[in-house]
Scaffold this active site. Structure first.
Site, PDB file in Angstrom:
ATOM      1  N   PRO A  90       0.807  -1.223   0.000  1.00 27.52           N
ATOM      2  CA  PRO A  90       0.000   0.000   0.000  1.00 27.52           C
ATOM      3  C   PRO A  90       0.843   1.277   0.000  1.00 27.52           C
ATOM      4  O   PRO A  90       0.379   2.332  -0.436  1.00 27.52           O
ATOM      5  CB  PRO A  90      -0.820  -0.109   1.296  1.00 27.52           C
ATOM      6  CG  PRO A  90      -0.876  -1.565   1.582  1.00 27.52           C
ATOM      7  CD  PRO A  90       0.436  -2.125   1.111  1.00 27.52           C
ATOM      8  N   GLU A 117      -0.202  -7.976   8.527  1.00 22.70           N
ATOM      9  CA  GLU A 117       0.015  -6.554   8.772  1.00 22.70           C
ATOM     10  C   GLU A 117       1.087  -5.948   7.873  1.00 22.70           C
ATOM     11  O   GLU A 117       1.132  -4.751   7.664  1.00 22.70           O
ATOM     12  CB  GLU A 117       0.398  -6.339  10.249  1.00 22.70           C
ATOM     13  CG  GLU A 117       0.470  -4.885  10.693  1.00 22.70           C
ATOM     14  CD  GLU A 117      -0.891  -4.188  10.626  1.00 22.70           C
ATOM     15  OE1 GLU A 117      -0.892  -2.954  10.530  1.00 22.70           O
ATOM     16  OE2 GLU A 117      -1.920  -4.886  10.670  1.00 22.70           O
ATOM     17  N   ARG A 154      -1.466  -6.580 -21.843  1.00 23.16           N
ATOM     18  CA  ARG A 154      -2.163  -6.045 -23.014  1.00 23.16           C
ATOM     19  C   ARG A 154      -1.203  -5.356 -23.977  1.00 23.16           C
ATOM     20  O   ARG A 154      -1.510  -5.173 -25.147  1.00 23.16           O
ATOM     21  CB  ARG A 154      -3.251  -5.058 -22.583  1.00 23.16           C
ATOM     22  CG  ARG A 154      -4.344  -5.681 -21.737  1.00 23.16           C
ATOM     23  CD  ARG A 154      -5.416  -4.680 -21.356  1.00 23.16           C
ATOM     24  NE  ARG A 154      -6.317  -4.435 -22.480  1.00 23.16           N
ATOM     25  CZ  ARG A 154      -6.284  -3.384 -23.266  1.00 23.16           C
ATOM     26  NH1 ARG A 154      -5.368  -2.445 -23.079  1.00 23.16           N
ATOM     27  NH2 ARG A 154      -7.142  -3.234 -24.246  1.00 23.16           N
ATOM     28  N   ASP A 169      -6.405   3.027 -26.440  1.00 20.83           N
ATOM     29  CA  ASP A 169      -7.041   2.988 -25.126  1.00 20.83           C
ATOM     30  C   ASP A 169      -7.044   4.350 -24.444  1.00 20.83           C
ATOM     31  O   ASP A 169      -6.212   5.209 -24.721  1.00 20.83           O
ATOM     32  CB  ASP A 169      -6.305   2.004 -24.202  1.00 20.83           C
ATOM     33  CG  ASP A 169      -6.610   0.565 -24.546  1.00 20.83           C
ATOM     34  OD1 ASP A 169      -7.608   0.324 -25.235  1.00 20.83           O
ATOM     35  OD2 ASP A 169      -5.833  -0.306 -24.139  1.00 20.83           O
TER      36      ASP A 169
END
Length: 247
Positions: A90, A117, A154, A169
């Site tokens: 994160p 954690e 992709r 895109d």
């Protein structure tokens, strides 16, 4: 491209065998392997986590299983490498279209998915970069890894049926993609814009550029702040603002 994933839940990656990615694996355009790093723990209780030194809430992934799992990937690889190693964290840099395009230039990617954690900090000595999907926390790194893999592959040759698909895109040139339509031209009274069936390729290109600018201005104006607009685009954007103000 080779893709390796270290995960405690290999079955979560079953969707990777489906759709476009699954077909790329079948054709040999992509090699995909998931390693359960619990298989490499030397802990007699088969644990891969432990309490943090100094106290605190939660458990941390221990270094040993990750180190040994990475070593096993290197042993299987003819270049004795785990490639470009990515830690799902994160606190990592935010993953986006440009990062996916950059990752696609590597021959081998290895993703480390965490749980609990966090990680023993020494695991990061194995890592080339840390990435995150956004400013939120998931229960594990698996979903994030699947999103990053899907967005990255992709860009590989022969993965998409049409090589121009990725180049058109949203985000590819800093703008959101223009609206698109298919047959029938009139569906329940909703008609395709006349310009798209006019056969005039220049007018179609102009319409698409203006619609891309309009969508980006309305939905993601921050993208325009980071883009060097051409004179044509600045003029079109002024027209769009005027039109919207008159509505």
């Amino acid at each position: 491209m080779k893709i390796d994933v270290l995960s405690l839940f290999p079955k979560m990656f079953a969707p990777m065998q489906e759709s476009i990615i699954g077909k790329a694996i079948e054709r040999g355009a992509l090699s995909f392997n998931v390693t359960d790093f619990r298989d490499y723990t030397t802990n007699k209780h088969n644990n891969v986590d432990d309490y943090p030194f100094g106290g605190g809430a939660g458990m941390l992934l221990t270094a040993q299983p990750i180190f040994d799992a990475i070593a096993s990937i290197k042993e299987r690889d003819e270049t004795q490498s785990a490639g470009h190693v990515i830690l799902l964290d994160p606190a990592g840099a935010k993953f986006d279209h440009q990062v996916a395009e950059r990752l696609a230039k590597h021959d081998h990617l290895t993703f480390i998915c965490g749980h609990y954690e966090g990680y023993d900090e020494r695991i990061k000595t194995l890592v080339d970069e840390e990435l995150s999907l956004g400013d939120y926390v998931l229960t594990g790194g698996e979903l994030g890894a699947m999103v990053m893999i899907d967005a990255t592959v992709r860009f590989l040759p022969d993965v998409l049926g049409n090589r121009e698909s990725a180049s058109g895109d949203s985000f590819q040139d800093g703008l959101l993609e223009y609206p698109q339509y298919t047959r029938p031209a009139d569906f329940r009274g909703m008609r395709v814009p006349d310009v798209l069936i006019s056969g005039n390729h220049q007018k179609i290109a102009d319409w698409r550029l203006k619609e891309s600018l309009k969508k980006t201005y309305l939905r993601r104006p921050d993208l325009l702040e980071n883009r060097q607009l051409t004179k044509e685009e600045r003029d079109l954007l002024d027209d769009i603002k005027t039109e919207l103000a008159e509505e």
